[in-house]
Design a protein around this motif. Structure first.
Motif, PDB file in Angstrom:
ATOM      1  N   GLY A 143      -0.273  -8.846  -0.598  1.00 16.70           N
ATOM      2  CA  GLY A 143      -1.100  -7.829  -1.262  1.00 16.70           C
ATOM      3  C   GLY A 143      -0.274  -6.669  -1.784  1.00 16.70           C
ATOM      4  N   GLY A 144       0.713  -6.239  -0.997  1.00 14.45           N
ATOM      5  CA  GLY A 144       1.558  -5.130  -1.425  1.00 14.45           C
ATOM      6  C   GLY A 144       2.409  -5.492  -2.633  1.00 14.45           C
ATOM      7  N   MET A 145       2.910  -6.724  -2.671  1.00 11.30           N
ATOM      8  CA  MET A 145       3.717  -7.162  -3.810  1.00 11.30           C
ATOM      9  C   MET A 145       2.865  -7.244  -5.073  1.00 11.30           C
ATOM     10  N   ARG A 146       1.638  -7.726  -4.952  1.00  6.06           N
ATOM     11  CA  ARG A 146       0.742  -7.785  -6.111  1.00  6.06           C
ATOM     12  C   ARG A 146       0.456  -6.392  -6.650  1.00  6.06           C
ATOM     13  N   ARG A 147       0.227  -5.463  -5.719  1.00  9.51           N
ATOM     14  CA  ARG A 147      -0.080  -4.109  -6.167  1.00  9.51           C
ATOM     15  C   ARG A 147       1.113  -3.498  -6.874  1.00  9.51           C
ATOM     16  N   ARG A 148       2.321  -3.715  -6.361  1.00 12.83           N
ATOM     17  CA  ARG A 148       3.515  -3.189  -7.029  1.00 12.83           C
ATOM     18  C   ARG A 148       3.694  -3.807  -8.408  1.00 12.83           C
ATOM     19  N   LEU A 149       3.438  -5.120  -8.512  1.00 16.22           N
ATOM     20  CA  LEU A 149       3.542  -5.775  -9.810  1.00 16.22           C
ATOM     21  C   LEU A 149       2.500  -5.221 -10.776  1.00 16.22           C
ATOM     22  N   LEU A 171      -4.178  -2.377   1.713  1.00 15.16           N
ATOM     23  CA  LEU A 171      -2.761  -2.606   1.974  1.00 15.16           C
ATOM     24  C   LEU A 171      -2.383  -2.164   3.384  1.00 15.16           C
ATOM     25  N   ASP A 172      -1.353  -2.804   3.933  1.00 16.51           N
ATOM     26  CA  ASP A 172      -0.853  -2.396   5.240  1.00 16.51           C
ATOM     27  C   ASP A 172      -0.031  -1.109   5.085  1.00 16.51           C
ATOM     28  N   PRO A 173       0.251  -0.408   6.198  1.00 14.74           N
ATOM     29  CA  PRO A 173       0.945   0.890   6.109  1.00 14.74           C
ATOM     30  C   PRO A 173       2.274   0.845   5.362  1.00 14.74           C
ATOM     31  N   ARG A 174       3.052  -0.220   5.546  1.00 10.67           N
ATOM     32  CA  ARG A 174       4.347  -0.289   4.846  1.00 10.67           C
ATOM     33  C   ARG A 174       4.144  -0.420   3.342  1.00 10.67           C
ATOM     34  N   SER A 175       3.203  -1.268   2.927  1.00  9.59           N
ATOM     35  CA  SER A 175       2.939  -1.440   1.500  1.00  9.59           C
ATOM     36  C   SER A 175       2.391  -0.160   0.887  1.00  9.59           C
ATOM     37  N   ARG A 176       1.535   0.542   1.631  1.00 12.70           N
ATOM     38  CA  ARG A 176       1.017   1.825   1.139  1.00 12.70           C
ATOM     39  C   ARG A 176       2.155   2.801   0.907  1.00 12.70           C
ATOM     40  N   SER A 177       3.087   2.857   1.852  1.00  9.18           N
ATOM     41  CA  SER A 177       4.226   3.770   1.712  1.00  9.18           C
ATOM     42  C   SER A 177       5.067   3.416   0.497  1.00  9.18           C
ATOM     43  N   GLN A 178       5.222   2.128   0.217  1.00 12.72           N
ATOM     44  CA  GLN A 178       5.990   1.710  -0.961  1.00 12.72           C
ATOM     45  C   GLN A 178       5.290   2.144  -2.246  1.00 12.72           C
ATOM     46  N   LEU A 200      -7.544   9.879   2.913  1.00 10.63           N
ATOM     47  CA  LEU A 200      -7.308  11.309   2.815  1.00 10.63           C
ATOM     48  C   LEU A 200      -5.840  11.664   3.005  1.00 10.63           C
ATOM     49  N   ASP A 201      -5.139  10.912   3.853  1.00 15.03           N
ATOM     50  CA  ASP A 201      -3.714  11.188   4.036  1.00 15.03           C
ATOM     51  C   ASP A 201      -2.944  10.890   2.756  1.00 15.03           C
ATOM     52  N   GLU A 202      -3.422   9.929   1.971  1.00 21.75           N
ATOM     53  CA  GLU A 202      -2.781   9.596   0.705  1.00 21.75           C
ATOM     54  C   GLU A 202      -2.842  10.778  -0.262  1.00 21.75           C
TER      55      GLU A 202
END
Length: 338
Positions: A143-149, A171-178, A200-202
């Motif tokens: 999911g994180g890779m798709r979002r980055r693409l 997204l998981d926390p690592r993907s969100r951070s990316q 809200l933290d975002e």
């Protein structure tokens, strides 16, 4: 177009959009400075996505005005479209193509010749950490890779304004951070980002200013710090040693701080929102701690901090459920804090 107009990436006045009897956007006023991340918060059905679709020229407003870099979204839609890009809540890339094929195809569609399209795709894949997966079908991406693409596809031609509509949902926390790192990098190159989110933290980490939308209205607007200060000088968090004395501790704290006490699900935890100045809040909190000690109530943890954006959000919108079908418009007035 005046210089003042170009200093604002987005300017709306009394923006309205209705669907049948529902006013999804109900008189929204926004002023988004260029070159910043501007956060838009709101529960489901608040009108965030509808407002974004109007600003991106995908919907026509039923009332009011909206300008993007000084261009009217209705009368000068082509000028607006040449300056913006939109990444929606769900990835829009083709899952049967590889990451590289997606970017090259989209690059050709936005006007690049074959070689420049390939070069731009290679650069973006490297920048977004996707080079190793360039020849893999997108259906095999996380999911994180798709979002980055998907975000990479949005900036094949670097837009002046990028709409990110809940970009990290699911997204998981690592993907969100990316994704957060990507947003910061995009803004560093001069692009303005309008970010809608329920995290809200975002908004707290990324946005320099935030608008809170509920039932189609902007009910508060300002910097994250100013929004937090608007609901109180601080929040006291207390953890007791003996859960049997929580009721007694609640009464003492409520009296000392002159504020209601929230009894959390944790049987030893209490939370109190303190009003007044920062200095006054600290003095009241110190006296409250002394009162607990005098009563023989042992405190394992005690802290006074600025209210969180979560607390701001709940204070402004309330805990009620919101449905996409939309409820009647709120009578709440907009609060603007510098």
């Amino acid at each position: 177009m005046t210089k003042a107009a170009t200093d604002l990436a987005i300017e709306t006045t009394g923006l309205v959009k209705t669907f049948g009897d529902t006013r999804a956007v109900d008189g929204v006023d926004l002023a988004v400075p260029a070159g910043t991340v501007y956060g838009v918060l709101g529960p489901n059905g608040a009108g965030k996505t509808t407002a974004v679709r109007i600003l991106a020229t995908l919907l026509r407003p039923d009332g009011g005005e909206a300008r993007v870099f000084g261009y009217d979204v209705v009368r000068q839609a082509n000028e607006v479209r040449s300056r913006v890009s939109l990444t929606g809540q769900y990835a829009s890339v083709d899952e049967d193509l590889t990451g590289l094929e997606n970017l090259v195809l989209l690059g050709r569609l936005v006007g690049h010749r074959k070689r420049p399209a390939r070069a731009r795709a290679d650069d973006l894949l490297e920048a977004f950490g996707l080079t190793a997966a360039a020849d893999r079908q997108v259906k095999k991406y996380s999911g994180g890779m798709r979002r980055r693409l998907d975000i990479a596809a949005s900036i094949l031609n670097t837009p002046q304004l990028l709409f990110l509509d809940e970009p990290t949902t699911g997204l998981d926390p690592r993907s969100r951070s990316q994704v957060w790192d990507i947003v910061r990098a995009v803004v560093a190159y001069g692009t303005t980002v309008l970010l809608t989110t329920q995290y809200l933290d975002e908004a707290d980490r990324l946005a320099s200013r935030i608008a809170v939308i509920d039932h189609g209205k902007v009910i508060a607007e300002g910097t994250p710090g100013a929004l937090k200060s608007s609901i109180g000088a601080g929040t006291v968090h207390v953890r007791l040693r003996d859960p049997q004395r929580r009721a007694e501790a609640s009464e003492l704290l409520s009296r000392a701080l002159n504020a209601p006490v929230l009894q959390e699900s944790d049987p030893v935890a209490l939370t109190i929102r303190v009003t007044g100045s920062d200095r006054g809040a600290a003095e009241h909190a110190s006296r409250a701690l002394a009162d607990l000690a005098t009563a023989g109530i042992v405190v394992d943890d005690f802290s006074l901090g600025q209210p969180s954006l979560d607390e701001v959000f709940l204070a402004l919108t309330g805990p009620s459920e919101h449905a996409e079908s939309a409820a009647p418009a709120s009578s709440a007035q907009k609060e603007t804090v510098a």
